[in-house]
Enzyme design. Structure first.
Site, PDB file in Angstrom:
ATOM      1  CB  SER A 153      -5.127 -12.705 -11.178  1.00 23.74           C
ATOM      2  OG  SER A 153      -6.065 -13.603 -11.733  1.00 23.74           O
ATOM      3  CE1 TYR A 160     -14.842 -16.593 -14.373  1.00 24.08           C
ATOM      4  CE2 TYR A 160     -15.777 -15.396 -12.530  1.00 24.08           C
ATOM      5  CZ  TYR A 160     -14.883 -15.478 -13.572  1.00 24.08           C
ATOM      6  OH  TYR A 160     -14.014 -14.432 -13.796  1.00 24.08           O
TER       7      TYR A 160
HETATM    8  N1  LIG Z   1     -11.862 -11.063 -16.105  1.00 29.66           N
HETATM    9  C1  LIG Z   1     -11.207 -12.197 -16.118  1.00 29.66           C
HETATM   10  O1  LIG Z   1     -10.891 -12.743 -17.161  1.00 29.66           O
HETATM   11  C2  LIG Z   1     -10.831 -12.834 -14.808  1.00 29.66           C
HETATM   12  C3  LIG Z   1      -9.832 -13.821 -14.773  1.00 29.66           C
HETATM   13  C4  LIG Z   1      -9.494 -14.374 -13.541  1.00 29.66           C
HETATM   14  C5  LIG Z   1     -10.145 -13.963 -12.390  1.00 29.66           C
HETATM   15  N2  LIG Z   1     -11.131 -13.016 -12.457  1.00 29.66           N
HETATM   16  C6  LIG Z   1     -11.825 -12.562 -11.236  1.00 29.66           C
HETATM   17  O2  LIG Z   1     -10.844 -12.054 -10.341  1.00 29.66           O
HETATM   18  C7  LIG Z   1     -10.957 -12.707  -9.077  1.00 29.66           C
HETATM   19  C8  LIG Z   1      -9.586 -12.808  -8.418  1.00 29.66           C
HETATM   20  O3  LIG Z   1      -8.636 -13.420  -9.256  1.00 29.66           O
HETATM   21  P1  LIG Z   1      -8.011 -14.846  -8.961  1.00 29.66           P
HETATM   22  O4  LIG Z   1      -8.892 -15.577  -8.016  1.00 29.66           O
HETATM   23  O5  LIG Z   1      -7.693 -15.453 -10.266  1.00 29.66           O
HETATM   24  O6  LIG Z   1      -6.594 -14.526  -8.315  1.00 29.66           O
HETATM   25  P2  LIG Z   1      -6.087 -13.956  -6.914  1.00 29.66           P
HETATM   26  O7  LIG Z   1      -7.137 -13.157  -6.276  1.00 29.66           O
HETATM   27  O8  LIG Z   1      -4.779 -13.333  -7.230  1.00 29.66           O
HETATM   28  O9  LIG Z   1      -5.761 -15.284  -6.089  1.00 29.66           O
HETATM   29  C9  LIG Z   1      -6.757 -16.142  -5.648  1.00 29.66           C
HETATM   30  C10 LIG Z   1      -6.122 -17.304  -4.922  1.00 29.66           C
HETATM   31  O10 LIG Z   1      -5.343 -16.814  -3.836  1.00 29.66           O
HETATM   32  C11 LIG Z   1      -5.705 -17.412  -2.615  1.00 29.66           C
HETATM   33  N3  LIG Z   1      -5.733 -16.316  -1.625  1.00 29.66           N
HETATM   34  C12 LIG Z   1      -6.492 -15.198  -1.633  1.00 29.66           C
HETATM   35  N4  LIG Z   1      -6.229 -14.422  -0.576  1.00 29.66           N
HETATM   36  C13 LIG Z   1      -5.250 -15.042   0.110  1.00 29.66           C
HETATM   37  C14 LIG Z   1      -4.538 -14.745   1.300  1.00 29.66           C
HETATM   38  N5  LIG Z   1      -4.777 -13.616   1.993  1.00 29.66           N
HETATM   39  N6  LIG Z   1      -3.598 -15.636   1.729  1.00 29.66           N
HETATM   40  C15 LIG Z   1      -3.356 -16.772   1.042  1.00 29.66           C
HETATM   41  N7  LIG Z   1      -3.993 -17.113  -0.093  1.00 29.66           N
HETATM   42  C16 LIG Z   1      -4.938 -16.257  -0.561  1.00 29.66           C
HETATM   43  C17 LIG Z   1      -7.049 -18.047  -2.823  1.00 29.66           C
HETATM   44  O11 LIG Z   1      -7.106 -19.312  -2.213  1.00 29.66           O
HETATM   45  P3  LIG Z   1      -8.275 -19.718  -1.182  1.00 29.66           P
HETATM   46  O12 LIG Z   1      -9.576 -19.634  -1.905  1.00 29.66           O
HETATM   47  O13 LIG Z   1      -7.894 -21.097  -0.783  1.00 29.66           O
HETATM   48  O14 LIG Z   1      -8.150 -18.723  -0.086  1.00 29.66           O
HETATM   49  C18 LIG Z   1      -7.155 -18.227  -4.331  1.00 29.66           C
HETATM   50  O15 LIG Z   1      -6.809 -19.533  -4.685  1.00 29.66           O
HETATM   51  C19 LIG Z   1     -11.606 -14.053  -9.395  1.00 29.66           C
HETATM   52  O16 LIG Z   1     -12.267 -14.612  -8.289  1.00 29.66           O
HETATM   53  C20 LIG Z   1     -12.578 -13.672 -10.508  1.00 29.66           C
HETATM   54  O17 LIG Z   1     -13.782 -13.179  -9.959  1.00 29.66           O
HETATM   55  C21 LIG Z   1     -11.467 -12.448 -13.651  1.00 29.66           C
END
Ligand SMILES: NC(=O)c1ccc[n+]([C@@H]2O[C@H](COP(=O)([O-])OP(=O)(O)OC[C@H]3O[C@@H](n4cnc5c(N)ncnc54)[C@H](OP(=O)(O)O)[C@@H]3O)[C@@H](O)[C@H]2O)c1
Length: 318
Positions: free
Chosen positions: A199, A56
Site C-alpha cells: 500500500s 486473494y
Molecule cells: N501483506 C499484506 O497484508 C498486504 C496488504 C495489502 C496489500 N498488499 C500487497 O500490496 C500491493 C499494493 O497495495 P495496495 O494495492 O493495497 O495499495 P496501493 O498500491 O497503495 O494502491 C493501489 C490502488 O491505487 C490505484 N493506483 C495505483 N497506481 C496508481 C496511479 N499511478 N495513479 C492512480 N491510481 C493508482 C490502484 O487503482 P487501479 O487498479 O484502478 O489503477 C489501486 O486501487 C497489493 O496489490 C498486494 O499485493 C499486501
C-alpha cells in the site's frame, strides 16, 4: 528498471507489481484474459517482482499470476500463507500442517517448482515464530521455497524467526501516510533483511487521482470504508496534497511517482509494490525507478510530513 537486492541474495526489480487488486478488494475482479494481458504488460516493461497471496480471491489471484507469468523464469513471484479470509476479516492460521498444505496448493496454482519468496501473511498468536521458521527451513531444504518473509510482525517476532532461518524480507504497510516501520530500519540493516512496502500509495490516495467526489462500491471496493477516503478526510489531507502537487511539479512528474521515489531514495533495500490493474499506471509507477531524490529532498519531505496533520489511513493501527 533498476534492480534491488532483498535479504542479501534475492534480486528483484526496483518496484514490484502488487497483483491483489485483480481479484480482491479494489472492485469486481477482472476477467482472466484482461488480468493476464495486464500482468504480461508489466513484465514486458521491466517489472520482475510480482506479489500475490493464497487468500486473494481466495486462490484465484495465484492462478492468474501463475498463468500470466508461465515460462517467464526471471519473474520473481512472492506469495503468502497463513491467513484464512472469511469475508473481510482475516484469520491467522500458521499451524505447520496448514502451511504444508498451503505450499502444495500455491506451487500448483503458480505452476512453479519452487516459490521464490514465501511470506507468512500475519503472525499467528498460537504459533511461535521459531516453529514457523523451522517449517520454512524444511521447505527450503525440500526445494519448495527459495526465500521466506513475514508480513506485519513485531521486531521481536522477526528477530526470533530470523535466528532460526534467515528472513529475506518483511512486507509491511509503508507510505507517506504511515511511516511507523521506519523504526525497524536499524534491525533490518543489522540482519540484512529487505523491506517490501505494501500500500505504498496509501491505497491509491497519494496518486491524487481521487477527490471528495469519488465513490466506491461498498460490496467490492474496500476503499468505501477506508478512513482516508471518508467524507472530511480530503480536507484533513489538504497539506499533504499540496506537498505532493508541489513536489510533482518541481520534479516534472506525478504525485504517485514522487511518493514511490521518496521511499526508494531512503534505503536501497526498500522495494515498493504498488498495485494497479491499469497499464498506463504500471508505466507511470515504474518511472519512480528513474527519479533519484537527494538525501536533502528526502529530509525536507520527512520534515514536512512530520509537522503536518493528516487523516487516519486504512490499517494504520498498532
Ligand atoms: N501483506 C499484506 O497484508 C498486504 C496488504 C495489502 C496489500 N498488499 C500487497 O500490496 C500491493 C499494493 O497495495 P495496495 O494495492 O493495497 O495499495 P496501493 O498500491 O497503495 O494502491 C493501489 C490502488 O491505487 C490505484 N493506483 C495505483 N497506481 C496508481 C496511479 N499511478 N495513479 C492512480 N491510481 C493508482 C490502484 O487503482 P487501479 O487498479 O484502478 O489503477 C489501486 O486501487 C497489493 O496489490 C498486494 O499485493 C499486501
Amino acid at each position: 528498471m533498476d534492480k534491488r537486492i532483498l535479504g542479501g541474495d534475492l534480486e528483484v526489480s526496483g518496484l514490484g507489481l502488487g497483483c491483489m487488486g485483480f481479484s480482491h478488494a479494489y472492485g469486481e475482479p477482472v476477467d482472466e484474459a484482461t488480468g493476464i494481458d495486464a500482468i504480461r504488460y508489466a513484465y514486458d516493461i521491466g517489472y520482475r517482482f510480482f506479489d500475490t497471496a493464497e487468500c486473494y480471491g481466495p486462490y484465484e489471484n495465484e492462478e492468474l499470476v501463475g498463468k500470466a507469468l508461465n515460462g517467464r523464469k526471471d519473474a520473481v513471484i512472492a506469495t503468502k500463507f497463513g491467513v484464512t479470509l472469511k469475508g473481510v476479516t482475516p484469520t491467522p492460521d500458521s499451524r505447520p500442517e496448514v502451511i504444508r498444505k498451503s505450499v502444495e496448493g500455491s506451487l500448483k496454482r503458480l505452476g512453479v517448482e519452487a516459490i521464490d519468496l514465501y511470506y507468512q501473511h500475519r503472525p499467528d498468536p498460537k504459533v511461535e515464530p521459531e516453529t514457523v521458521a523451522q517449517v520454512m527451513k524444511e521447505l527450503a531444504a525440500e526445494g519448495k521455497i527459495l526465500h521466506w518473509g513475514i508480513s506485519e510482525a513485531s521486531q521481536e517476532y522477526i528477530e526470533r524467526a530470523d535466528a532460526i532461518f534467515h528472513v529475506t524480507a518483511i512486507q509491511n504497510r509503508y507510505s507517506m501516510m504511515w511511516r511507523d516501520y521506519e523504526s525497524y530500519f536499524p534491525m533490518l540493516e543489522k540482519r540484512k533483511i529487505g523491506f517490501v512496502a505494501f500500500s505504498p500509495l496509501a491505497n491509491g490516495l497519494l496518486s491524487r487521482a481521487y477527490d471528495a467526489s469519488s465513490t466506491f462500491d461498498p460490496k467490492s471496493n474496500y476503499r468505501a470504508s477506508m478512513p482516508q477516503y471518508a467524507p472530511g478526510a480530503y480536507e484533513e489531507n489538504r497539506k499533504l496534497f499540496s506537498l505532493l502537487d508541489d513536489l510533482a511539479s518541481s520534479h516534472n512528474t506525478t504525485p504517485a511517482v514522487v511518493s514511490l521515489a521518496w521511499m526508494m531514495a531512503k534505503k536501497d533495500y526498500i522495494v515498493p509494490i504498488p498495485g494497479t490493474r491499469k497499464k498506463e499506471r504500471m508505466l507511470e509507477n515504474a518511472r519512480a525507478s528513474e527519479l533519484k531524490l537527494s538525501s536533502q529532498d528526502v529530509a525536507a519531505i520527512d520534515e514536512a510530513l512530520s509537522s503536518m496533520t493528516m487523516s487516519a489511513v486504512f490499517g494504520g493501527h498498532k
